[in-house]
Write a protein that holds these residues in place. Structure first.
Motif, mmCIF file in Angstrom:
data_model
loop_
_atom_site.group_PDB
_atom_site.id
_atom_site.type_symbol
_atom_site.label_atom_id
_atom_site.label_comp_id
_atom_site.label_asym_id
_atom_site.label_seq_id
_atom_site.Cartn_x
_atom_site.Cartn_y
_atom_site.Cartn_z
ATOM 1 N N PHE A 14 0.829 -1.196 0.000
ATOM 2 C CA PHE A 14 0.000 0.000 0.000
ATOM 3 C C PHE A 14 0.871 1.257 0.000
ATOM 4 O O PHE A 14 2.073 1.208 0.271
ATOM 5 C CB PHE A 14 -0.950 0.000 1.193
ATOM 6 C CG PHE A 14 -2.056 -1.015 1.062
ATOM 7 C CD1 PHE A 14 -3.107 -0.811 0.175
ATOM 8 C CD2 PHE A 14 -2.045 -2.181 1.812
ATOM 9 C CE1 PHE A 14 -4.116 -1.750 0.028
ATOM 10 C CE2 PHE A 14 -3.060 -3.121 1.686
ATOM 11 C CZ PHE A 14 -4.101 -2.902 0.785
ATOM 12 N N ASP A 19 -2.979 2.944 5.150
ATOM 13 C CA ASP A 19 -3.732 2.293 4.067
ATOM 14 C C ASP A 19 -3.906 0.799 4.329
ATOM 15 O O ASP A 19 -4.949 0.215 4.013
ATOM 16 C CB ASP A 19 -3.025 2.476 2.721
ATOM 17 C CG ASP A 19 -3.037 3.908 2.227
ATOM 18 O OD1 ASP A 19 -3.961 4.660 2.592
ATOM 19 O OD2 ASP A 19 -2.127 4.282 1.455
ATOM 20 N N SER A 23 -7.677 -0.640 4.480
ATOM 21 C CA SER A 23 -8.099 -1.400 3.308
ATOM 22 C C SER A 23 -8.088 -2.906 3.503
ATOM 23 O O SER A 23 -8.875 -3.624 2.873
ATOM 24 C CB SER A 23 -7.192 -1.053 2.110
ATOM 25 O OG SER A 23 -7.307 0.306 1.768
ATOM 26 N N THR A 113 -3.118 -5.187 -3.059
ATOM 27 C CA THR A 113 -2.733 -3.794 -3.230
ATOM 28 C C THR A 113 -3.957 -2.955 -3.584
ATOM 29 O O THR A 113 -5.092 -3.435 -3.585
ATOM 30 C CB THR A 113 -1.626 -3.653 -4.298
ATOM 31 O OG1 THR A 113 -1.087 -2.326 -4.252
ATOM 32 C CG2 THR A 113 -2.164 -3.933 -5.696
ATOM 33 N N HIS A 114 -3.737 -1.671 -3.882
ATOM 34 C CA HIS A 114 -4.819 -0.774 -4.291
ATOM 35 C C HIS A 114 -5.405 -1.199 -5.639
ATOM 36 O O HIS A 114 -4.719 -1.805 -6.466
ATOM 37 C CB HIS A 114 -4.281 0.651 -4.443
ATOM 38 C CG HIS A 114 -3.720 1.251 -3.201
ATOM 39 N ND1 HIS A 114 -4.511 1.728 -2.175
ATOM 40 C CD2 HIS A 114 -2.432 1.477 -2.815
ATOM 41 C CE1 HIS A 114 -3.738 2.218 -1.213
ATOM 42 N NE2 HIS A 114 -2.478 2.080 -1.576
ATOM 43 N N ASP A 115 -6.650 -0.825 -5.879
ATOM 44 C CA ASP A 115 -7.232 -1.078 -7.188
ATOM 45 C C ASP A 115 -6.780 -0.009 -8.189
ATOM 46 O O ASP A 115 -6.019 0.901 -7.850
ATOM 47 C CB ASP A 115 -8.758 -1.186 -7.108
ATOM 48 C CG ASP A 115 -9.456 0.134 -6.798
ATOM 49 O OD1 ASP A 115 -8.806 1.205 -6.802
ATOM 50 O OD2 ASP A 115 -10.679 0.103 -6.548
ATOM 51 N N GLY A 118 -7.097 3.599 -7.406
ATOM 52 C CA GLY A 118 -6.432 4.112 -6.219
ATOM 53 C C GLY A 118 -7.361 4.154 -5.026
ATOM 54 O O GLY A 118 -7.216 4.986 -4.137
ATOM 55 N N GLY A 119 -8.335 3.246 -5.002
ATOM 56 C CA GLY A 119 -9.266 3.206 -3.884
ATOM 57 C C GLY A 119 -10.311 4.295 -3.960
ATOM 58 O O GLY A 119 -10.493 4.963 -4.986
ATOM 59 N N HIS A 126 -1.768 6.235 -4.352
ATOM 60 C CA HIS A 126 -2.470 4.954 -4.443
ATOM 61 C C HIS A 126 -2.436 4.440 -5.875
ATOM 62 O O HIS A 126 -2.170 3.251 -6.121
ATOM 63 C CB HIS A 126 -3.929 5.099 -4.009
ATOM 64 C CG HIS A 126 -4.119 5.482 -2.581
ATOM 65 N ND1 HIS A 126 -5.371 5.546 -2.000
ATOM 66 C CD2 HIS A 126 -3.239 5.826 -1.602
ATOM 67 C CE1 HIS A 126 -5.260 5.902 -0.735
ATOM 68 N NE2 HIS A 126 -3.970 6.091 -0.464
ATOM 69 N N THR A 129 1.105 3.267 -6.718
ATOM 70 C CA THR A 129 1.428 2.019 -6.024
ATOM 71 C C THR A 129 0.757 0.843 -6.715
ATOM 72 O O THR A 129 1.360 -0.244 -6.834
ATOM 73 C CB THR A 129 0.998 2.107 -4.550
ATOM 74 O OG1 THR A 129 1.711 3.179 -3.921
ATOM 75 C CG2 THR A 129 1.290 0.810 -3.809
ATOM 76 N N HIS A 130 -0.462 1.023 -7.182
ATOM 77 C CA HIS A 130 -1.129 -0.030 -7.962
ATOM 78 C C HIS A 130 -0.285 -0.396 -9.179
ATOM 79 O O HIS A 130 -0.051 -1.586 -9.445
ATOM 80 C CB HIS A 130 -2.514 0.448 -8.396
ATOM 81 C CG HIS A 130 -3.132 -0.384 -9.473
ATOM 82 N ND1 HIS A 130 -3.804 -1.558 -9.219
ATOM 83 C CD2 HIS A 130 -3.156 -0.226 -10.825
ATOM 84 C CE1 HIS A 130 -4.222 -2.081 -10.354
ATOM 85 N NE2 HIS A 130 -3.849 -1.301 -11.347
ATOM 86 N N THR A 162 -10.817 -2.777 -2.860
ATOM 87 C CA THR A 162 -11.732 -1.873 -3.542
ATOM 88 C C THR A 162 -13.018 -1.720 -2.740
ATOM 89 O O THR A 162 -13.143 -2.248 -1.627
ATOM 90 C CB THR A 162 -12.023 -2.402 -4.968
ATOM 91 O OG1 THR A 162 -12.662 -1.400 -5.738
ATOM 92 C CG2 THR A 162 -12.874 -3.659 -4.932
#
Length: 256
Positions: A14, A19, A23, A113-115, A118-119, A126, A129-130, A162
């Motif tokens: 994340f 995060d 998440s 991880t993030h969608d 970016g969430g 975010h 990082t995805h 997500t």
């Protein structure tokens, strides 16, 4: 009597400290409590920063080991990693190689991880990082890529944290209609996890990020909620398997 099989090892990736708890805190706590190996890689903030200390406390609460930090600066807080570039300004291949090293060292069966949005917030860190995580999961299994980062390892699944469209009314009811939210169609969700058995640990981990509580970010909003509102907001975690599975996903991959 058969010996219980622990859940698959899980590495969460994340952008910022907090995060991971917001998440996927319930999934992390549930996997750890069931004997699964869990760890978290955080893309931003320096290892000697106050938020890194808060992250360490949150991960102890979740049973997710010591922080693993890429050390880049937060896009909106340059002082978060003095002398280091912002995550989205760093060479992409450099960030991917750093994450590949963590994947090959920890050897997770599942990465979270993030969608692609970016969430909920669409924060630029975010989003980036995805991108880095998706590339690193693929690169980690290729022996000719980043040979200095350890022996190849291929996680068997990548899940994106997500929220479905149907969660928006509850979000609005609990925290109000704040900024624009990015959610996905409900039919895209491939894992819905009830984390109520681990909700106390998840909330404690969120509140360990005290600097975010003080400045009134989402952990601060959560600090002011009733227990009932906290449960409504945080008791379910949703994930999309990436790439989308062609067959029904194995629900036991993500448990709490």
């Amino acid at each position: 009597m058969p010996v219980p099989v622990p859940p698959p090892s899980l590495l969460a990736v994340f952008a910022h400290p907090d995060d991971e708890s917001l998440s996927a805190g319930g999934v992390l706590a549930g996997h750890a409590a069931a004997g699964g190996r869990t760890a978290v890689v955080t893309a931003t903030w320096a290892e000697d920063s106050p938020r890194a200390a808060e992250l360490a406390e949150a991960l102890r609460t979740l049973g997710a080991g010591a922080p693993r930090m890429l050390g880049y600066a937060d896009a909106r807080v340059p002082s978060s990693a003095p002398g280091r570039p912002r995550l989205r300004d760093a060479p992409l291949d450099e960030a991917v190689r750093k994450l590949v090293a963590h994947i090959r060292d920890f050897r997770p069966e599942i990465v979270v991880t993030h969608d692609a949005y970016g969430g909920l917030t669409g924060h630029p860190d975010h989003l980036h990082t995805h991108r880095v995580a998706v590339l690193a999961v693929q690169a980690a299994g290729l022996d000719l890529l980043h040979p200095d980062a350890g022996a190849p390892w291929s996680p068997r699944a990548l899940y994106l944290a997500t929220h479905p469209h149907s969660a928006v009314p509850a979000l609005n009811e609990v925290v109000g209609a704040r900024k624009a939210r990015f959610t996905v169609p409900d039919e895209h969700i491939t894992a819905t996890v009830d984390v109520r058995p681990w909700l106390d640990r998840k909330i404690a981990a969120v509140l360990a990020h005290r600097s975010e509580v003080r400045r009134g970010a989402l952990p601060g909003v959560i600090a002011g909620l009733t227990p009932e509102a906290r449960e409504r907001l945080l008791a379910t975690e949703w994930f999309v398997r990436h790439p989308p599975a062609r067959v029904a996903p194995v629900q036991s991959e993500l448990t709490a």
